[in-house]
Design an enzyme around this catalytic site. Structure first.
Site, PDB file in Angstrom:
ATOM      1  N   GLY A  12       8.585 -23.436  -9.517  1.00  0.00           N
ATOM      2  CA  GLY A  12       7.701 -23.085 -10.628  1.00  0.00           C
ATOM      3  C   GLY A  12       7.319 -21.617 -10.601  1.00  0.00           C
ATOM      4  O   GLY A  12       7.668 -20.879  -9.663  1.00  0.00           O
ATOM      5  N   ASP A  13       6.652 -21.170 -11.664  1.00  0.00           N
ATOM      6  CA  ASP A  13       6.180 -19.787 -11.780  1.00  0.00           C
ATOM      7  C   ASP A  13       7.318 -18.766 -11.729  1.00  0.00           C
ATOM      8  O   ASP A  13       7.155 -17.661 -11.222  1.00  0.00           O
ATOM      9  CB  ASP A  13       5.141 -19.460 -10.688  1.00  0.00           C
ATOM     10  CG  ASP A  13       4.034 -20.497 -10.646  1.00  0.00           C
ATOM     11  OD1 ASP A  13       3.531 -20.833 -11.726  1.00  0.00           O
ATOM     12  OD2 ASP A  13       3.689 -20.977  -9.549  1.00  0.00           O
ATOM     13  N   GLY A  15       8.706 -17.384 -14.294  1.00  0.00           N
ATOM     14  CA  GLY A  15       8.686 -16.461 -15.442  1.00  0.00           C
ATOM     15  C   GLY A  15       9.330 -17.094 -16.666  1.00  0.00           C
ATOM     16  O   GLY A  15       9.886 -16.397 -17.523  1.00  0.00           O
ATOM     17  N   LYS A  16       9.242 -18.415 -16.747  1.00  0.00           N
ATOM     18  CA  LYS A  16       9.858 -19.128 -17.875  1.00  0.00           C
ATOM     19  C   LYS A  16       9.236 -18.719 -19.206  1.00  0.00           C
ATOM     20  O   LYS A  16       9.924 -18.613 -20.215  1.00  0.00           O
ATOM     21  CB  LYS A  16       9.702 -20.650 -17.687  1.00  0.00           C
ATOM     22  CG  LYS A  16      10.447 -21.180 -16.477  1.00  0.00           C
ATOM     23  CD  LYS A  16      10.273 -22.677 -16.327  1.00  0.00           C
ATOM     24  CE  LYS A  16       8.882 -23.110 -15.917  1.00  0.00           C
ATOM     25  NZ  LYS A  16       8.457 -22.692 -14.584  1.00  0.00           N
ATOM     26  N   GLY A  17       7.921 -18.470 -19.186  1.00  0.00           N
ATOM     27  CA  GLY A  17       7.215 -18.111 -20.419  1.00  0.00           C
ATOM     28  C   GLY A  17       7.770 -16.837 -21.020  1.00  0.00           C
ATOM     29  O   GLY A  17       7.994 -16.751 -22.225  1.00  0.00           O
ATOM     30  N   ASN A  38      -1.204 -28.542 -16.016  1.00  0.00           N
ATOM     31  CA  ASN A  38      -0.945 -28.013 -14.670  1.00  0.00           C
ATOM     32  C   ASN A  38      -0.098 -26.747 -14.784  1.00  0.00           C
ATOM     33  O   ASN A  38      -0.068 -25.922 -13.889  1.00  0.00           O
ATOM     34  CB  ASN A  38      -0.245 -29.057 -13.778  1.00  0.00           C
ATOM     35  CG  ASN A  38       0.935 -29.757 -14.446  1.00  0.00           C
ATOM     36  OD1 ASN A  38       1.149 -29.620 -15.650  1.00  0.00           O
ATOM     37  ND2 ASN A  38       1.682 -30.510 -13.680  1.00  0.00           N
ATOM     38  N   GLY A  40       1.190 -23.116 -16.461  1.00  0.00           N
ATOM     39  CA  GLY A  40       0.530 -21.943 -17.015  1.00  0.00           C
ATOM     40  C   GLY A  40       1.584 -20.914 -17.340  1.00  0.00           C
ATOM     41  O   GLY A  40       2.359 -20.531 -16.472  1.00  0.00           O
ATOM     42  N   HIS A  41       1.679 -20.542 -18.579  1.00  0.00           N
ATOM     43  CA  HIS A  41       2.627 -19.518 -18.978  1.00  0.00           C
ATOM     44  C   HIS A  41       1.848 -18.274 -19.370  1.00  0.00           C
ATOM     45  O   HIS A  41       0.949 -18.365 -20.200  1.00  0.00           O
ATOM     46  CB  HIS A  41       3.420 -19.962 -20.216  1.00  0.00           C
ATOM     47  CG  HIS A  41       4.501 -20.936 -19.903  1.00  0.00           C
ATOM     48  ND1 HIS A  41       5.269 -21.519 -20.880  1.00  0.00           N
ATOM     49  CD2 HIS A  41       4.959 -21.403 -18.734  1.00  0.00           C
ATOM     50  CE1 HIS A  41       6.153 -22.318 -20.305  1.00  0.00           C
ATOM     51  NE2 HIS A  41       5.981 -22.272 -19.014  1.00  0.00           N
ATOM     52  N   THR A  42       2.200 -17.155 -18.766  1.00  0.00           N
ATOM     53  CA  THR A  42       1.610 -15.908 -19.227  1.00  0.00           C
ATOM     54  C   THR A  42       2.651 -15.235 -20.110  1.00  0.00           C
ATOM     55  O   THR A  42       3.777 -15.003 -19.673  1.00  0.00           O
ATOM     56  CB  THR A  42       1.275 -14.992 -18.041  1.00  0.00           C
ATOM     57  OG1 THR A  42       0.482 -15.741 -17.139  1.00  0.00           O
ATOM     58  CG2 THR A  42       0.503 -13.758 -18.481  1.00  0.00           C
ATOM     59  N   GLN A 223       6.780 -26.175 -14.580  1.00  0.00           N
ATOM     60  CA  GLN A 223       7.006 -26.293 -13.126  1.00  0.00           C
ATOM     61  C   GLN A 223       8.449 -25.892 -12.763  1.00  0.00           C
ATOM     62  O   GLN A 223       8.978 -24.994 -13.391  1.00  0.00           O
ATOM     63  CB  GLN A 223       6.675 -27.710 -12.636  1.00  0.00           C
ATOM     64  CG  GLN A 223       5.167 -28.012 -12.634  1.00  0.00           C
ATOM     65  CD  GLN A 223       4.685 -28.593 -13.937  1.00  0.00           C
ATOM     66  OE1 GLN A 223       5.309 -29.474 -14.497  1.00  0.00           O
ATOM     67  NE2 GLN A 223       3.564 -28.118 -14.423  1.00  0.00           N
ATOM     68  N   ARG A 302      -4.940 -19.548  -7.720  1.00  0.00           N
ATOM     69  CA  ARG A 302      -4.642 -19.581  -6.284  1.00  0.00           C
ATOM     70  C   ARG A 302      -3.569 -18.557  -5.935  1.00  0.00           C
ATOM     71  O   ARG A 302      -2.624 -18.353  -6.694  1.00  0.00           O
ATOM     72  CB  ARG A 302      -4.098 -20.961  -5.875  1.00  0.00           C
ATOM     73  CG  ARG A 302      -5.140 -22.025  -5.784  1.00  0.00           C
ATOM     74  CD  ARG A 302      -4.513 -23.335  -5.320  1.00  0.00           C
ATOM     75  NE  ARG A 302      -3.682 -23.936  -6.344  1.00  0.00           N
ATOM     76  CZ  ARG A 302      -3.020 -25.081  -6.183  1.00  0.00           C
ATOM     77  NH1 ARG A 302      -3.080 -25.728  -5.033  1.00  0.00           N
ATOM     78  NH2 ARG A 302      -2.296 -25.597  -7.154  1.00  0.00           N
ATOM     79  N   LEU A 331      13.068  -8.616 -10.757  1.00  0.00           N
ATOM     80  CA  LEU A 331      13.940  -7.848  -9.866  1.00  0.00           C
ATOM     81  C   LEU A 331      13.244  -6.558  -9.426  1.00  0.00           C
ATOM     82  O   LEU A 331      13.430  -6.077  -8.315  1.00  0.00           O
ATOM     83  CB  LEU A 331      15.277  -7.523 -10.562  1.00  0.00           C
ATOM     84  CG  LEU A 331      16.314  -6.836  -9.688  1.00  0.00           C
ATOM     85  CD1 LEU A 331      16.816  -7.755  -8.580  1.00  0.00           C
ATOM     86  CD2 LEU A 331      17.508  -6.339 -10.510  1.00  0.00           C
ATOM     87  N   GLY A 414      10.650  -6.112 -15.448  1.00  0.00           N
ATOM     88  CA  GLY A 414       9.242  -5.779 -15.685  1.00  0.00           C
ATOM     89  C   GLY A 414       8.627  -6.863 -16.542  1.00  0.00           C
ATOM     90  O   GLY A 414       9.342  -7.704 -17.097  1.00  0.00           O
TER      91      GLY A 414
HETATM   92  P1  IMP Z   1       0.078 -31.480 -10.006  1.00  0.00           P
HETATM   93  O1  IMP Z   1       1.199 -31.216 -10.935  1.00  0.00           O
HETATM   94  O2  IMP Z   1      -1.234 -30.903 -10.427  1.00  0.00           O
HETATM   95  O3  IMP Z   1      -0.026 -32.950  -9.647  1.00  0.00           O
HETATM   96  O4  IMP Z   1       0.410 -30.749  -8.605  1.00  0.00           O
HETATM   97  C1  IMP Z   1       1.519 -31.140  -7.788  1.00  0.00           C
HETATM   98  C2  IMP Z   1       2.197 -29.924  -7.151  1.00  0.00           C
HETATM   99  O5  IMP Z   1       2.839 -29.163  -8.173  1.00  0.00           O
HETATM  100  C3  IMP Z   1       1.227 -28.953  -6.480  1.00  0.00           C
HETATM  101  O6  IMP Z   1       1.864 -28.387  -5.347  1.00  0.00           O
HETATM  102  C4  IMP Z   1       0.994 -27.888  -7.529  1.00  0.00           C
HETATM  103  O7  IMP Z   1       0.604 -26.659  -6.958  1.00  0.00           O
HETATM  104  C5  IMP Z   1       2.372 -27.812  -8.147  1.00  0.00           C
HETATM  105  N1  IMP Z   1       2.360 -27.328  -9.533  1.00  0.00           N
HETATM  106  C6  IMP Z   1       1.972 -28.008 -10.632  1.00  0.00           C
HETATM  107  N2  IMP Z   1       2.124 -27.242 -11.739  1.00  0.00           N
HETATM  108  C7  IMP Z   1       2.651 -26.081 -11.333  1.00  0.00           C
HETATM  109  C8  IMP Z   1       3.070 -24.900 -12.025  1.00  0.00           C
HETATM  110  O8  IMP Z   1       3.023 -24.771 -13.251  1.00  0.00           O
HETATM  111  N3  IMP Z   1       3.568 -23.907 -11.232  1.00  0.00           N
HETATM  112  C9  IMP Z   1       3.698 -24.025  -9.894  1.00  0.00           C
HETATM  113  N4  IMP Z   1       3.319 -25.106  -9.214  1.00  0.00           N
HETATM  114  C10 IMP Z   1       2.803 -26.125  -9.917  1.00  0.00           C
END
Ligand code: IMP
Length: 429
Positions: A12-13, A15-17, A38, A40-42, A223, A302, A331, A414
């Site tokens: 996850g994270d 940079g899909k957004g 859960n 989050g796209h910036t 994710q 976090r 990169l 960037g």
């Molecule tokens: P949950 O999806 O809130 O149940 O969390 C389960 C696991 O997926 C945890 O380790 C979260 O930190 C991780 N997680 C959930 N959503 C994301 C996301 O968008 N990016 C990165 N990790 C995520």
């Protein structure tokens, strides 16, 4: 016909957004197919930074229909707040469609997410505590409450009643937490129902019709592959299917509708929450990734865990998703290093693993086998073609391309939209 799936190839994270935003202009529909807030796209667009959790990033284009598919779980309060924020920013949300079959995150799901994490203590998963897992549990147990239930208060009442008869017992007897009355939940949900009703639709039929009429549909995963319930580092995963197959289930289209599968990976790797992470760095290199790459969660704030690019994981993502393309983001962050390591295999008890080990214990203790490549130590944020990149950066991309055995089609150098090298992307004619 163009059905294109975009997924995260790591934890996850990735940079899909940004990538969605970059190619969205070519599409008629952008569809979220799993997860909830859960994610989050910036997205940085027109000088504005937008943080989106549920609404597909296509919302910024007036010609796109953004869809929240049946595979998603929706916290209505969060969705409405996000809609209000976009409207206040001058972005219309009237085109947003929500699948009638998507499930709702209820107040007790959030309580139970926090309580079960607390109960796990040092073994906690590190969830986002947004109620995602408990909502999917109820979906599987067939006591979930769906978006379509908002359309009929009588049915909604019956379903909440049925769910509460079990949830209240769990809240009270297992966790010693306050319980809910049906009226309390209904009073909260009545205004949500009124607000969301105009957006509820049979989205699978609409998407299939669009694909049949040669429209372009982007299926946007949240994710990443290694957080997939089946294919990720279980139990340290999310409760849905962020892999490409999840797009078919979570949007209601057949596999033959998918023409191309784009996998996004950072030029290094991060994860949030607990679980195995072979290339994690606990040293000043790890700190540099966090500081230079601004590695803090969009949803929870976090600090992310960071490490060198793991070629074994990305190769696995290529297989599990059937990736046709790899897209490398951030990169430019590697410009801070003299030399750059890439994990090409793992080692455990004298054995070499070229693929992700089946047994979790092996994966937990696997030591990365690195190849070291020279760094370039120059600013690359102004490069717009592959040829403009320093030789060392080109060699790095070629190295991970060979390792993954799929072409690297785009490279982000960037955070801004235009800071991207497009190698293999033919915009819609
Ligand atoms: P949950 O999806 O809130 O149940 O969390 C389960 C696991 O997926 C945890 O380790 C979260 O930190 C991780 N997680 C959930 N959503 C994301 C996301 O968008 N990016 C990165 N990790 C995520």
């Amino acid at each position: 016909m163009a059905g294109i799936v975009l997924v995260g190839a790591q934890w996850g994270d990735e940079g899909k957004g940004k990538i969605t935003d970059l190619i969205a202009d070519d599409f008629d529909f952008v569809v979220r197919f799993q997860g909830g807030n859960n994610a989050g796209h910036t997205v940085i667009h027109g000088g504005r930074t937008l943080k989106l959790h549920l609404i597909p990033s296509g919302i910024m284009y007036p010609h796109i229909t953004p869809v929240i598919g049946n595979g998603c779980v929706i916290d209505p309060a969060v969705l409405i707040e996000e809609m209000d924020r976009l409207e206040a920013d001058g972005l219309s949300t009237h085109r947003l469609l929500i699948s009638c079959n998507a499930h709702l995150i209820m107040p007790y799901h959030k309580d139970l997410d926090g309580a079960s994490e607390h109960r796990l203590g040092k073994n906690e998963i590190g969830t986002t505590r947004r109620g995602i897992g408990p909502a999917y549990m109820d979906k599987s147990s067939r006591i979930g409450i769906r978006v379509q239930d908002l359309q009929d208060e009588h049915i909604l009442r019956e379903k909440i009643e049925a769910a509460l008869s079990e949830k209240n017992e769990i809240l009270e007897k297992i966790y010693g937490m306050p319980t809910y009355t049906v009226d309390q939940v209904l009073d909260e949900f009545r205004p949500y129902a009124e607000r969301l009703k105009p957006h509820i639709a049979e989205t699978s039929a609409l998407i299939n019709r669009a694909l049949g009429a040669d429209q372009w549909v982007l299926f946007e995963g949240a994710q990443g592959t290694l957080l997939d319930l089946d294919h990720g580092t279980y139990p340290f995963v999310t409760s849905s299917s962020p892999t490409a197959g999840g797009a078919c289930v979570g949007a209601g289209v057949g596999p033959k509708r998918i023409d191309r599968v784009l996998g996004i990976a950072k030029a290094y790797i991060t994860r949030v929450g607990s679980g195995p992470f072979p290339t994690e760095l606990d040293d000043e290199f790890g700190r540099r990734f966090i500081e230079v790459g601004h590695e803090y969660g969009t949803t929870t704030g976090r600090e992310r865990r960071a490490g060198w690019y793991d070629g074994v994981i990305v190769r696995y993502a290529v297989e599990v998703n059937g990736l046709t393309d790899l897209i490398i983001t951030k990169l430019d962050v590697l410009s801070a290093f003299d030399t750059i390591k890439v994990c090409v295999a793992y080692e455990y008890e004298g054995h070499r693993y070229n693929t992700v080990p089946c047994h979790q214990t092996v994966f937990h203790h696997a030591k990365p086998v690195y190849e070291e490549l020279p760094g370039w130590k120059t600013d690359i944020t102004g490069c717009r073609t592959f040829e403009e990149l320093p030789k060392e950066a080109r060699d790095y991309i070629t190295f991970i391309e060979d390792l993954a055995d799929v072409p690297v089609s785009m490279i982000a150098v960037g955070p801004e939209r235009e800071q991207t090298i497009m190698r293999r992307w033919e915009s819609r004619p």
